[in-house]
Motif scaffolding. Structure first.
Motif, PDB file in Angstrom:
ATOM      1  N   ARG A   1       0.837  -1.191   0.000  1.00  0.00           N
ATOM      2  CA  ARG A   1       0.000   0.000   0.000  1.00  0.00           C
ATOM      3  C   ARG A   1       0.878   1.249   0.000  1.00  0.00           C
ATOM      4  NH1 ARG A   1      -5.416   1.093   3.504  1.00  0.00           N
ATOM      5  NH2 ARG A   1      -5.919   3.087   2.549  1.00  0.00           N
TER       6      ARG A   1
ATOM      7  N   GLN B   1     -12.898  -7.317   1.694  1.00  0.00           N
ATOM      8  CA  GLN B   1     -13.560  -6.049   2.031  1.00  0.00           C
ATOM      9  C   GLN B   1     -15.076  -6.149   1.862  1.00  0.00           C
ATOM     10  OE1 GLN B   1     -11.500  -3.675   3.394  1.00  0.00           O
ATOM     11  NE2 GLN B   1     -10.099  -5.379   3.080  1.00  0.00           N
TER      12      GLN B   1
ATOM     13  N   PHE C   1       0.792   5.651   0.164  1.00  0.00           N
ATOM     14  CA  PHE C   1       0.022   6.719   0.781  1.00  0.00           C
ATOM     15  C   PHE C   1       0.342   8.038   0.092  1.00  0.00           C
ATOM     16  CE2 PHE C   1       0.465   3.271   3.730  1.00  0.00           C
ATOM     17  CZ  PHE C   1      -0.833   3.109   4.200  1.00  0.00           C
TER      18      PHE C   1
ATOM     19  N   TRP D   1     -10.920   1.952  -5.711  1.00  0.00           N
ATOM     20  CA  TRP D   1     -12.012   2.750  -5.151  1.00  0.00           C
ATOM     21  C   TRP D   1     -13.057   1.778  -4.621  1.00  0.00           C
ATOM     22  CZ3 TRP D   1     -12.047   8.015  -4.968  1.00  0.00           C
ATOM     23  CH2 TRP D   1     -11.161   8.694  -5.798  1.00  0.00           C
TER      24      TRP D   1
ATOM     25  N   PHE E   1      -7.228  10.463  -1.787  1.00  0.00           N
ATOM     26  CA  PHE E   1      -6.887   9.684  -0.598  1.00  0.00           C
ATOM     27  C   PHE E   1      -7.885   9.920   0.545  1.00  0.00           C
ATOM     28  CE2 PHE E   1      -2.658   9.095  -2.520  1.00  0.00           C
ATOM     29  CZ  PHE E   1      -2.445   7.762  -2.229  1.00  0.00           C
TER      30      PHE E   1
ATOM     31  N   ARG F   1     -12.278   7.250  -0.040  1.00  0.00           N
ATOM     32  CA  ARG F   1     -12.394   5.820  -0.359  1.00  0.00           C
ATOM     33  C   ARG F   1     -11.451   5.338  -1.448  1.00  0.00           C
ATOM     34  NH1 ARG F   1     -18.798   5.799  -0.424  1.00  0.00           N
ATOM     35  NH2 ARG F   1     -19.150   5.975   1.798  1.00  0.00           N
ATOM     36  N   TYR F   2     -10.329   5.992  -1.595  1.00  0.00           N
ATOM     37  CA  TYR F   2      -9.321   5.607  -2.581  1.00  0.00           C
ATOM     38  C   TYR F   2      -8.108   5.026  -1.868  1.00  0.00           C
ATOM     39  CZ  TYR F   2      -5.403   6.116  -5.784  1.00  0.00           C
ATOM     40  OH  TYR F   2      -4.287   5.877  -6.532  1.00  0.00           O
ATOM     41  N   GLN F   3      -7.569   3.974  -2.454  1.00  0.00           N
ATOM     42  CA  GLN F   3      -6.332   3.371  -1.950  1.00  0.00           C
ATOM     43  C   GLN F   3      -5.387   3.180  -3.128  1.00  0.00           C
ATOM     44  OE1 GLN F   3      -7.369  -0.300   0.052  1.00  0.00           O
ATOM     45  NE2 GLN F   3      -8.787   0.734   1.435  1.00  0.00           N
ATOM     46  N   CYS F   4      -4.100   3.357  -2.901  1.00  0.00           N
ATOM     47  CA  CYS F   4      -3.091   3.210  -3.943  1.00  0.00           C
ATOM     48  C   CYS F   4      -2.130   2.089  -3.552  1.00  0.00           C
ATOM     49  CB  CYS F   4      -2.327   4.523  -4.114  1.00  0.00           C
ATOM     50  SG  CYS F   4      -1.199   4.529  -5.525  1.00  0.00           S
ATOM     51  N   TYR F   5      -1.673   1.328  -4.549  1.00  0.00           N
ATOM     52  CA  TYR F   5      -0.778   0.202  -4.293  1.00  0.00           C
ATOM     53  C   TYR F   5       0.362   0.184  -5.289  1.00  0.00           C
ATOM     54  CZ  TYR F   5      -4.273  -1.469  -1.091  1.00  0.00           C
ATOM     55  OH  TYR F   5      -5.146  -1.559  -0.034  1.00  0.00           O
TER      56      TYR F   5
END
Length: 142
Positions: free
Chosen positions: A8, A106, A10, A64, A42, A45-49
């Protein structure tokens, strides 16, 4: 096929992943504006990997999470990008296997995504992953 590691990222990691996202984009957006947009993303409800192969950042993708009337709880995959030198080696399949597992954890019922019309290699990949084309994505500049 060497194994990948998904980590993950940030908003503090933006200088690391932004150049990869910019390579994927079909039109140029000023870096300062992109950084502003990602900072907002960020918060919503967004996550980056990052996709790592042998501790090297080989790619990036975003997720998302939403609830949609037509799909239930869904995980929308965004801006999938794998560096050219790592393509065609099975990384994409590994990434999507990871995404499906994570999305189910999730509570997601579905996964969806958009792909640029001209990105034919991605279309073939997504169809092979059992994605179904359900419509068109329209965009209007205001």
């Amino acid at each position: 096929m060497s194994k990948i590691n998904v980590r993950r990222l940030f908003k503090e990691d933006i200088n690391m992943f932004l150049p990869l996202v910019q390579e994927l984009m079909e039109y140029r957006v000023e870096e300062s504006l992109l950084k502003e947009r990602f900072a907002d993303m960020f918060e919503h409800r967004y996550q980056c990997y990052g996709i790592y192969k042998d501790d090297e950042l080989a790619g990036v993708f975003g997720l998302w999470f939403a609830i949609r009337h037509y799909a239930g709880k869904t995980c929308e995959v965004d801006h999938v990008f794998i560096k050219a030198e790592h393509r065609g080696k099975g990384l994409g399949k590994q990434v999507f296997k990871w995404i499906y597992t994570y999305a189910r954890e999730q509570g997601c019922e579905t996964s969806e995504l958009n792909s640029y019309v001209h990105n034919f290699p991605s279309h073939k990949f997504y169809l092979n992953e059992d994605y179904v084309i359900k419509g068109y994505h329209f965009l209007k500049k205001l």
